[in-house]
Design a protein around this motif. Structure first.
Motif, PDB file in Angstrom:
ATOM      1  N   ILE A 185     -61.041  20.959  20.738  1.00 25.97           N
ATOM      2  CA  ILE A 185     -61.754  20.866  21.997  1.00 25.97           C
ATOM      3  C   ILE A 185     -63.362  21.335  21.982  1.00 25.97           C
ATOM      4  O   ILE A 185     -63.492  22.081  21.135  1.00 25.97           O
ATOM      5  CB  ILE A 185     -60.860  22.049  22.806  1.00 25.97           C
ATOM      6  CG1 ILE A 185     -59.467  21.404  23.020  1.00 25.97           C
ATOM      7  CG2 ILE A 185     -61.626  22.185  23.978  1.00 25.97           C
ATOM      8  CD1 ILE A 185     -58.513  22.449  24.005  1.00 25.97           C
ATOM      9  N   PRO A 186     -64.089  20.708  22.613  1.00 29.69           N
ATOM     10  CA  PRO A 186     -65.442  21.040  22.313  1.00 29.69           C
ATOM     11  C   PRO A 186     -65.656  22.632  22.510  1.00 29.69           C
ATOM     12  O   PRO A 186     -65.331  22.867  23.558  1.00 29.69           O
ATOM     13  CB  PRO A 186     -66.104  20.236  23.330  1.00 29.69           C
ATOM     14  CG  PRO A 186     -65.124  18.861  23.714  1.00 29.69           C
ATOM     15  CD  PRO A 186     -63.788  19.539  23.448  1.00 29.69           C
ATOM     16  N   GLY A 187     -66.747  23.008  21.795  1.00 28.84           N
ATOM     17  CA  GLY A 187     -66.927  24.347  22.084  1.00 28.84           C
ATOM     18  C   GLY A 187     -66.073  25.410  21.062  1.00 28.84           C
ATOM     19  O   GLY A 187     -66.490  26.620  20.880  1.00 28.84           O
ATOM     20  N   ASP A 204     -66.651  32.141  28.244  1.00 28.55           N
ATOM     21  CA  ASP A 204     -65.771  32.202  29.347  1.00 28.55           C
ATOM     22  C   ASP A 204     -65.594  30.457  29.828  1.00 28.55           C
ATOM     23  O   ASP A 204     -64.440  30.227  30.203  1.00 28.55           O
ATOM     24  CB  ASP A 204     -66.327  33.105  30.555  1.00 28.55           C
ATOM     25  CG  ASP A 204     -66.364  34.295  30.232  1.00 28.55           C
ATOM     26  OD1 ASP A 204     -65.261  35.131  30.101  1.00 28.55           O
ATOM     27  OD2 ASP A 204     -67.540  35.056  30.250  1.00 28.55           O
ATOM     28  N   GLU A 205     -66.911  29.855  29.882  1.00 34.68           N
ATOM     29  CA  GLU A 205     -66.447  28.431  29.967  1.00 34.68           C
ATOM     30  C   GLU A 205     -65.651  27.801  28.892  1.00 34.68           C
ATOM     31  O   GLU A 205     -64.446  27.123  29.413  1.00 34.68           O
ATOM     32  CB  GLU A 205     -67.918  27.877  29.941  1.00 34.68           C
ATOM     33  CG  GLU A 205     -67.912  26.634  30.718  1.00 34.68           C
ATOM     34  CD  GLU A 205     -69.606  26.004  30.294  1.00 34.68           C
ATOM     35  OE1 GLU A 205     -70.437  26.342  31.242  1.00 34.68           O
ATOM     36  OE2 GLU A 205     -69.826  25.347  29.289  1.00 34.68           O
ATOM     37  N   VAL A 206     -65.930  28.135  27.656  1.00 37.09           N
ATOM     38  CA  VAL A 206     -64.849  27.193  26.703  1.00 37.09           C
ATOM     39  C   VAL A 206     -63.441  27.696  26.839  1.00 37.09           C
ATOM     40  O   VAL A 206     -62.639  27.135  26.807  1.00 37.09           O
ATOM     41  CB  VAL A 206     -65.149  27.695  25.456  1.00 37.09           C
ATOM     42  CG1 VAL A 206     -64.494  27.173  24.279  1.00 37.09           C
ATOM     43  CG2 VAL A 206     -66.996  27.181  25.097  1.00 37.09           C
ATOM     44  N   ALA A 207     -63.264  29.279  27.246  1.00 36.96           N
ATOM     45  CA  ALA A 207     -62.134  29.710  27.417  1.00 36.96           C
ATOM     46  C   ALA A 207     -61.289  29.014  28.469  1.00 36.96           C
ATOM     47  O   ALA A 207     -59.986  28.796  28.525  1.00 36.96           O
ATOM     48  CB  ALA A 207     -62.002  31.104  27.570  1.00 36.96           C
ATOM     49  N   ASP A 208     -61.994  28.826  29.650  1.00 35.66           N
ATOM     50  CA  ASP A 208     -61.363  28.343  30.949  1.00 35.66           C
ATOM     51  C   ASP A 208     -61.039  26.712  30.591  1.00 35.66           C
ATOM     52  O   ASP A 208     -59.974  26.176  30.859  1.00 35.66           O
ATOM     53  CB  ASP A 208     -62.475  28.108  32.160  1.00 35.66           C
ATOM     54  CG  ASP A 208     -62.519  29.525  32.600  1.00 35.66           C
ATOM     55  OD1 ASP A 208     -61.811  30.223  32.367  1.00 35.66           O
ATOM     56  OD2 ASP A 208     -63.394  29.812  33.582  1.00 35.66           O
ATOM     57  N   ARG A 209     -62.039  26.096  29.926  1.00 33.21           N
ATOM     58  CA  ARG A 209     -61.716  24.741  29.447  1.00 33.21           C
ATOM     59  C   ARG A 209     -60.407  24.693  28.550  1.00 33.21           C
ATOM     60  O   ARG A 209     -59.535  23.749  28.560  1.00 33.21           O
ATOM     61  CB  ARG A 209     -62.873  24.063  28.861  1.00 33.21           C
ATOM     62  CG  ARG A 209     -62.847  22.530  28.702  1.00 33.21           C
ATOM     63  CD  ARG A 209     -63.914  22.139  27.656  1.00 33.21           C
ATOM     64  NE  ARG A 209     -65.273  22.607  28.407  1.00 33.21           N
ATOM     65  CZ  ARG A 209     -66.238  22.941  27.257  1.00 33.21           C
ATOM     66  NH1 ARG A 209     -65.969  22.709  25.865  1.00 33.21           N
ATOM     67  NH2 ARG A 209     -67.122  23.421  27.467  1.00 33.21           N
ATOM     68  N   VAL A 210     -60.586  25.533  27.565  1.00 28.03           N
ATOM     69  CA  VAL A 210     -59.203  25.425  26.512  1.00 28.03           C
ATOM     70  C   VAL A 210     -57.986  25.765  27.269  1.00 28.03           C
ATOM     71  O   VAL A 210     -56.872  25.177  27.163  1.00 28.03           O
ATOM     72  CB  VAL A 210     -59.442  26.673  25.480  1.00 28.03           C
ATOM     73  CG1 VAL A 210     -58.259  26.940  24.628  1.00 28.03           C
ATOM     74  CG2 VAL A 210     -60.600  26.024  24.520  1.00 28.03           C
TER      75      VAL A 210
END
Lengths: 423, 228
Positions: free
Chosen positions: A92-94, A255-261
């Motif tokens: 996953i990107p990030g 936080d953005e990466v965590a949400d996406r993941v």
């Protein structure tokens, strides 16, 4: 003119020194309590945040079973473990690094002893990503093995590290072979490459910042550790993950990466929730703020008593100085001038109480920090922020002025003739 | 046009359920630059008269005017304004602020008029010099004699250069020597500086410096005597 009013008010305060000091003491006790409690509350918050930040860093988040953190924690239906495709997660990107922990209970057969027998039984088997040891030591704490052994290397597959108790129970040492049986007749012979150091004081307290999740040797002396991929050979695809740690790419918004993941994994059937540093920080912040506000509210009662003291002193002062008020009016003072002078006077008493109270409160907070440090082993930060000090000083002036409002208003409204006649 | 003009002025007070008639239709005119003594027994209405003339109080009925302003039609703010600029008071018990020095006491009325510090300090020093207290400017009231305190009070009354000076029993708390000094000073203020001086007194010596003596009884003017 205001400067002159300050001078007049200050002269009046110093003229009635004893009474003024007694009034100031009333205010100072309340301010001391409020400042000390707020300072301790903020210090506690800062200390916990520092500890959490030390563990998390700014670029890491954790994946836990859905519903196991936050307000829905007790909502029910949540499982302790979840399914995970670690390779997909890594793609996953990030995401820079990801490490997970799986756990099962497996049938284990120890090495054959001299008499031809071997110990066997069901034991917890934990699969650890190699990155967990290399990249996330702040979470796991320092994992140490006994001399002569080692932890996992990236290329390791058929190896195991034993908890100290397990090694003793199985009578296994480094170099021995164990048999572990997984699902559907899957079984593997694993070579013991290390035995965890027994639980000593260093192991139990030195890693107090660790996010243990059952990974610390101190808590898992009866566990068998195997490489993460080895778990798949025994039990197939991961549906038994306890916790996953993810480090983001430099510069990425955690936080953005965590949400996406979280979203992408949920879409693939992994029932996970992400916890970032800011989630923990918010949760701690809410908790400590609530506690601090509650304590400060109690301390506020002391402050209220102080304010009543100021009001009492000001009423006495107005009564005593009735004639003086009449004279001031006779020589040209307006009602607003009298009101201002008396408000400044009561405000100044509040302010002096505020200064002494702030110093005493911060001193008390430092003392509390020392006490906590000595008896609980936690170095608590003493928070003496300029904002806290400024707000307290301004607040104490306003408190005094507010307490003096009524007496000052009455003084300003005294009819001049009556005031001049007053004996 | 008289400086102060009272026509048919009455003043009633309520003391519990009793109404006290302090002034009962009083007529009085005072010209600019006059020294007038108001005499009469206790309860004759002297202080009440002084309060109305000094814009500290308003009459119940009748007309009281200062220059052309009707006192009873003035707002509280306008009365304060008049007190601040046109009127100075000297009290029997001096009524100085114990926490302030002589100079600061004299500066007080100027503070309320918003005068700048340097300006008012200079004026306070001049006034204290005029009343003979140049060497006492930094003394507090409790470090001064009765006569000196009353001179500080006179300097304070003159702070905003008023036209009218009211002195309520100015010698009442002083020995005869100090009293004499104060009376000389009050006379000088009229003769040299053109101030209108109104002295409320029981003291015949104080009344002796007046050009006109007004006797009150039961809230009315019963006699007016011109001094030779």
């Amino acid at each position: 003119m205001l400067k002159d009013f300050f001078m007049l008010a200050a002269r009046s305060i110093t003229h009635r020194r004893m009474r003024s000091w007694l009034t100031v003491i009333g205010v100072f006790i309340g301010i001391t309590a409020v400042v000390a409690l707020i300072s301790v509350g903020l210090g506690l918050n800062k200390t916990v945040e520092q500890q959490v930040a030390g563990v998390f860093g700014v670029d890491t988040f954790v994946l836990v079973p859905k519903g196991s953190f936050g307000p829905q924690r007790h909502a029910g239906g949540s499982s302790d473990q979840y399914a995970l495709d670690l390779e997909f997660l890594k793609s996953i990107p990030g995401v820079k690094v990801a490490a997970a922990v799986r756990q099962r209970t497996g049938f284990v057969q120890g090495p054959t002893k001299a008499d031809g027998t071997s110990t066997q039984g069901f034991l917890p088997v934990m699969g650890l990503s190699t990155e967990l040891v290399n990249e996330f030591e702040s979470f796991t704490g320092k994992l140490t093995v006994q001399p002569g052994g080692r932890l996992f290397l990236p290329e390791d597959k058929d190896v195991a590290v034993l908890g100290a108790d397990t090694a003793e129970r199985l009578e296994a040492k480094v170099g021995d072979t164990l048999l572990i049986a997984g699902d559907a007749n899957k079984e593997l012979n694993l070579t013991v490459v290390g035995i965890m150091a027994p639980n000593d004081e260093e192991a139990s307290t030195g890693s107090s910042g660790g996010f243990s999740a059952g990974m610390q040797p101190a808590q898992s002396k009866d566990t068998i550790y195997v490489p993460y991929d080895t778990m798949s050979l025994l039990w197939g695809e991961a549906s038994d993950v306890l916790v996953t740690l993810v480090r983001t790419q430099p510069g990425a918004d955690v936080d953005e990466v965590a949400d996406r993941v979280e979203k992408e994994l949920n879409a693939r059937g992994s029932e996970v929730s992400s916890i970032t540093y800011s989630d923990i920080s918010d949760a701690i912040g809410t908790m400590t703020t609530t506690v601090s506000a509650f304590l400060a509210g109690i301390a506020g009662i002391a402050l209220l008593v102080g304010a009543v003291g100021v009001m009492n002193t000001m009423f006495t002062s107005v009564l005593e100085r009735t004639k003086e008020i009449g004279v001031m009016k006779a020589v040209g003072a307006r009602n607003s001038h009298i009101l201002t002078i008396f408000l400044i006077e009561s405000g100044l008493m509040g302010f002096v109480g505020g200064v002494v109270g702030t110093l005493a409160g911060l001193g008390l907070s430092a003392l509390a920090s020392m006490f906590i440090g000595r008896f609980f082993g936690v170095q608590m930060a003493v928070v003496a922020s300029p904002a806290l000090i400024l707000i307290t000083l301004a607040g104490s002036f306003l408190l005094g002025a507010f307490a003096g409002l009524w007496p000052a208003w009455r003084a300003s409204k005294l009819p001049v003739v009556d005031a001049l006649r007053y004996e | 046009m008289p400086l102060l003009d009272l026509r048919g002025v009455t003043k009633d007070y309520k003391l519990g359920k009793t109404v006290v008639h302090a002034l009962r239709g009083l007529d009085l005119r005072i010209e600019k630059g006059e020294i007038v003594a108001i005499m009469g027994p206790s309860g004759s209405g002297k202080s009440t008269l002084m309060h109305i003339l000094g814009c500290l109080d308003v009459p119940t009925s009748g007309e009281a005017s200062i220059e052309e302003s009707q006192i009873s039609s003035l707002s509280e703010k306008q009365l304060v304004e008049l007190r601040g600029h046109k009127i100075g008071f000297v009290f029997q018990t001096f009524n100085l602020m114990q926490t302030l020095s002589a100079q600061q006491n004299v500066e007080l009325p100027m503070i309320f008029q918003g005068m700048k510090k340097k300006e008012r300090a200079q004026r306070a020093t001049e006034l204290l010099t005029m009343v003979g207290l140049a060497d006492r400017v930094n003394h507090r009231p409790n470090e001064l004699s009765g006569g000196e305190r009353q001179r500080v009070a006179i300097a304070r009354a003159l702070a905003n250069d008023p036209e009218i000076l009211f002195a309520d029993e100015p010698t009442g708390n002083l020995d005869s020597e100090s009293g004499g000094t104060i009376l000389e000073l009050l006379k000088r203020l009229s003769t040299e500086y053109g101030k209108t001086v109104i002295i409320v007194t029981h003291d015949p010596d104080a009344a002796a410096i007046a050009e006109r003596i007004i006797h009150l009884h039961d809230g009315r003017v019963v006699e007016e005597v011109k001094n030779a």
